[in-house]
Structure formats: C-alpha cells, structure tokens
Scaffold this motif. Sequence first.
Motif: not given
Length: 172
Positions: A16, A53, A78, A74-75, A13, A81-82
Amino acid sequence: QRRIMGNSWDYYDRLTESYRRYRPFYPNELFDFTKNIKDLRTEAFVADIGCGTGQLSRLLIRHGLNVFGVEPNRKMLDAAIEDLGSPHFFPKLGSAEETTILNGTVEAIFVGNAFHWFDHDRCRREFKRIAQKDSIVVLAWNLERTDESPFYTEFKKLWNTYIDKDQNFGGA
C-alpha cells in the motif's frame, strides 16, 4: 488466510505505501482520449474498478467526475479515501465481479493496471449490470519502459531493491 487473485491480502497490504508513493499517476491524455470516444458530462458517475490507492480516480475527479472507487483490499481503499479527500469519491469495498454499485448507475467504467486480475466472464456481467446504456469501458496500463536508458536501468534496480524486494516482478 484470505486470498484474492492468487495473491495474499497481506502482500497487497504491504504494498500500500509503495503504491501511494511510487505508482505512476495517469496522464491527462488518458482523459482526453476518453472524451474523444464519449463526452462525459461534468459530475457524471463513473467507476474505477480495482482503484487501489486512487491514482486513476484522482485524474477522473480532477476532470469533474464523481467516482465510485471499487477496491477489494481495505488498506488500499483506506489509502485512497485519505489521499483523495474528495466529496466526489465514493469508496466501495468490492471486486470487479461484485462492485456493490446500483444497476445502471455509471456512464463509464475505468480499469487501471488491474484488468488482468479479473474473472473476465463474471466482471463482464457485472459491468453490464452497473453501466447505463451507451456506457464505455476504458482499460489502461502504465507500461514499463524497456528502452534500457541509464535512468530506466537505475530505476529498475531501485524498484526491485526497495519496492518489490519480496517478489521481484521486473528482474534487475
């Protein structure tokens, strides 16, 4: 505390943002090399296992592929995705051993800088399950330069001071 691959989720996390900013992207030559082995049709479905990422996914999407990005953190997922913001990126919260991809779905499986974390026996079974007949697996690493050039020496100091300050992997 949840743990994965011998490292805490919290550690990844925290990494990231550094992965987003500083992890190198994959060169077009990787895709060209792959095309010499298997001619992937435009809009083929492929998997990027341990996508982090999204650095490798970005290359694959740029070459017209639909990418299942499988990532256990998850981080990091995400962030992919972003950053990718693409209708050709299909995120999957999962692992190399349990991707959640349907049977026989992908024409190729890509792994960038992550294969060493996998349970190889279990991921082999999973890769066979999700792959179409005649699929390929591409394992890629962005390897560290070791020429000790002035640039490399300074970059290594920067990395160890600001990026990997909690766990000095490279040793300055």
